[in-house]
Enzyme design. Structure first.
Site, PDB file in Angstrom:
ATOM      1  N   GLU A  53      35.839  60.364  74.062  1.00  0.00           N
ATOM      2  CA  GLU A  53      34.608  59.912  73.405  1.00  0.00           C
ATOM      3  C   GLU A  53      34.882  59.314  72.025  1.00  0.00           C
ATOM      4  O   GLU A  53      35.753  59.766  71.306  1.00  0.00           O
ATOM      5  CB  GLU A  53      33.618  61.080  73.256  1.00  0.00           C
ATOM      6  CG  GLU A  53      33.171  61.699  74.572  1.00  0.00           C
ATOM      7  CD  GLU A  53      32.349  60.756  75.447  1.00  0.00           C
ATOM      8  OE1 GLU A  53      31.969  59.669  74.971  1.00  0.00           O
ATOM      9  OE2 GLU A  53      32.101  61.113  76.614  1.00  0.00           O
ATOM     10  N   HIS A 291      26.217  43.615  64.209  1.00  0.00           N
ATOM     11  CA  HIS A 291      27.280  44.430  64.793  1.00  0.00           C
ATOM     12  C   HIS A 291      27.650  43.799  66.126  1.00  0.00           C
ATOM     13  O   HIS A 291      26.867  43.827  67.079  1.00  0.00           O
ATOM     14  CB  HIS A 291      26.856  45.882  65.003  1.00  0.00           C
ATOM     15  CG  HIS A 291      27.904  46.667  65.728  1.00  0.00           C
ATOM     16  ND1 HIS A 291      27.608  47.506  66.791  1.00  0.00           N
ATOM     17  CD2 HIS A 291      29.254  46.711  65.567  1.00  0.00           C
ATOM     18  CE1 HIS A 291      28.747  48.037  67.232  1.00  0.00           C
ATOM     19  NE2 HIS A 291      29.745  47.575  66.525  1.00  0.00           N
ATOM     20  N   ASP A 371      31.512  49.632  57.203  1.00  0.00           N
ATOM     21  CA  ASP A 371      30.762  48.612  57.956  1.00  0.00           C
ATOM     22  C   ASP A 371      29.335  49.083  58.228  1.00  0.00           C
ATOM     23  O   ASP A 371      28.376  48.329  58.065  1.00  0.00           O
ATOM     24  CB  ASP A 371      31.449  48.331  59.303  1.00  0.00           C
ATOM     25  CG  ASP A 371      32.489  47.210  59.208  1.00  0.00           C
ATOM     26  OD1 ASP A 371      32.521  46.513  58.178  1.00  0.00           O
ATOM     27  OD2 ASP A 371      33.252  47.037  60.177  1.00  0.00           O
TER      28      ASP A 371
END
Ligand SMILES: Nc1nc2c(ncn2[C@@H]2O[C@H](COP(=O)(O)OP(=O)(O)O)[C@@H](O)[C@H]2O)c(=O)[nH]1
Ligand SMILES: *[C@@H]1O[C@H](CO)[C@@H](O)[C@H](O)[C@H]1NC(C)=O
Ligand SMILES: *[C@@H]1O[C@H](CO)[C@@H](O)[C@H](O)[C@H]1NC(C)=O
Ligand SMILES: [Mg+2]
Length: 430
Positions: A53, A291, A371
């Site tokens: 994950e 994004h 970011d």
């Protein structure tokens, strides 16, 4: 006379103090957040997640475990031990700094987490217990026979998957334990589970007796009634404030390149327990943030991933609508791809991507957060289809108080309709 002087004094002091009371310096002070019971009465909950994950699903699993610990603390003192970060599938950059055994304080503000539930770094846990031991490990797994109708249940069962833990010659259980080779467990069981986080509370209180309990594959545990629709989920989410050093670096970038700061943008951060913004209060910096998820996403969601040409077209639509000239690009694409993409915008627009400015060495997790923080402060955000990286940005914007129209947008794939289905608007709940 004296009284007037005194009140002027008090006023001056109040003004002086308040210049600082809103400064972002030390929003969160360290405090002894551990439950106030004798040390032997405190129990420790540890957990880990399926190694495959990514970072942002792991953040959601944290919320589940944190809320479980919150509910446990209504009856017994439990401390959540934060699982150190190891090198994740996406974290491939090789820097001088190894990407394993990363403590949470490198990514998140621990004192902020502690305003929600008692937390402790794994290193501190090891110091506390002297011997590097965990009393009981439960490896959560599916039911071997599958299921026909969904119902809540949990049972100690034989392990379904090949064993990830094994017993050594002394009868101790060895496993990965975040790459700490010295750590072992006294007891190990596999547990088949289909259950909400709250259902683990009676299990932990009544069926386990060790002082420390470790739930592996904690993503198996689901939110249930404490999902995104609930104030409990949002409380846990709001406590996950990024570490100050990363917010500072991202803020510095905003100011330097994007003409963006909290004062102008109306995005000033307050201690989350006191922060409550209405939609539309935040204005955001004069840039569109996107994004653009690539890499494994191209294979996982080929229909919903736009080509670069198409992504440029879609971004320009927003630039025109909001009369903006700057684009901030958050992406996991290579720098080569980024430069190609940047060129496609032509000379009417300025395109930006964070890069290190000096000798600060960033790990992939640091860069993700920087970011995300920059995207969270844009006038408008466009995300990628079902990316948890995008979801976490959208939540951050809900917390800051953006108009939802500027937040819940995504790129459409080339063959999708131009008005493809947009992300669900998750309303923040207090
Ligand atoms: N710095 C940076 N990293 C990204 C970006 N998009 C994806 N990544 C990396 O790829 C991982 C994506 O995995 P995850 O967090 O699970 O999000 P998801 O797979 O998009 O749902 C992130 O944790 C980052 O390491 C991006 O825009 N910027
Ligand atoms: C927990 O204990 C109760 C009572 O002894 C028992 O009925 C239940 O099966 C146990 N749960 C698990 C998952 O073992
Ligand atoms: C290094 O750059 C970061 C932003 O990338 C900035 O916050 C920091 O102040 C800089 N440090 C020095 C010593 O210039
Ligand atoms: Mg992922």
């Amino acid at each position: 006379m004296y009284n007037t002087l005194l009140s002027v004094y008090v006023l001056l002091i109040a003004i002086f103090v308040c210049v600082y009371c809103h400064s972002d310096e030390n929003l969160y002070q360290a405090k002894d957040n551990l439950p106030v019971h004798g040390p032997n009465q405190v129990r420790y909950l540890l957990y880990d997640v399926n190694p495959g994950e990514g970072f942002n699903l792991r953040r959601d699993v944290y919320m589940r475990v944190a809320n479980l610990v919150k509910f446990l603390n209504e009856d017994e003192p439990w401390v959540l031990v934060l699982p150190p970060w190891v090198r994740l599938y996406h974290w491939r950059s090789t820097s001088l700094r190894p990407q394993n055994k990363i403590p949470w304080r490198e990514f998140f503000d621990i004192n902020s987490l502690a305003l929600h539930v008692p937390v402790m770094e794994f290193e501190d846990y090891l110091k506390k217990v002297d011997t590097p031991v965990i009393d009981e490990v439960y490896y959560l797994q599916r039911y071997k026979e599958g299921w026909s109708k969904w119902e809540e249940k949990m049972d100690i069962r034989e392990c379904v998957d090949p064993a990830r833990y094994h017993q050594d010659e002394n009868g101790n259980w060895r496993g990965r334990f975040f790459d700490y080779e010295e750590v072992y467990a006294k007891k190990f069981e596999c547990m088949s589970a289909q259950a909400y986080l709250l259902t683990f509370k009676p299990f932990l209180m009544k069926n386990t007796t060790g002082q420390s309990v470790f739930l592996d594959r904690a993503e198996t545990m689901i939110h249930g009634q404490y999902s995104e629709w609930s104030p409990e989920w949002w409380t846990a989410r709001r406590s996950m404030v990024f570490a100050k050093h990363l917010r500072d670096d991202a803020d510095w970038y905003r100011e330097t390149y994007l003409d963006s700061n909290d004062k102008k943008d109306k995005t000033k951060l307050e201690v989350w327990t006191k922060m409550k913004r209405a939609h539309g209060e935040a204005k955001g910096g004069p840039y569109v943030a996107i994004h653009l998820r690539r890499n494994d996403y191209l294979h996982a969601h080929p229909k919903e991933v736009p080509s670069y040409e198409n992504a440029v077209k879609q971004t320009i639509k927003y630039l025109k609508k909001y009369k903006i000239k700057k684009v901030y690009v958050s992406t996991d694409a290579s720098w080569d791809d980024y430069f190609k993409f940047k060129k496609m915008f032509g000379s009417d627009y300025e395109i930006f991507k964070f890069e290190k400015q000096n000798l600060t060495v960033y790990k992939d997790g640091h860069l993700s957060i920087i970011d995300q923080w920059i995207c969270a402060h844009a006038r408008v955000f466009i995300g990628s289809y079902v990316s948890t990286f995008s979801f976490r940005i959208q939540e951050e914007r809900e917390i800051l108080g953006f108009d939802q129209e500027t937040t819940f947008n995504r790129f459409c794939g080339d063959d999708e309709p131009k008005d493809c289905e947009q992300p669900t608007k998750w309303d923040i709940k207090y």
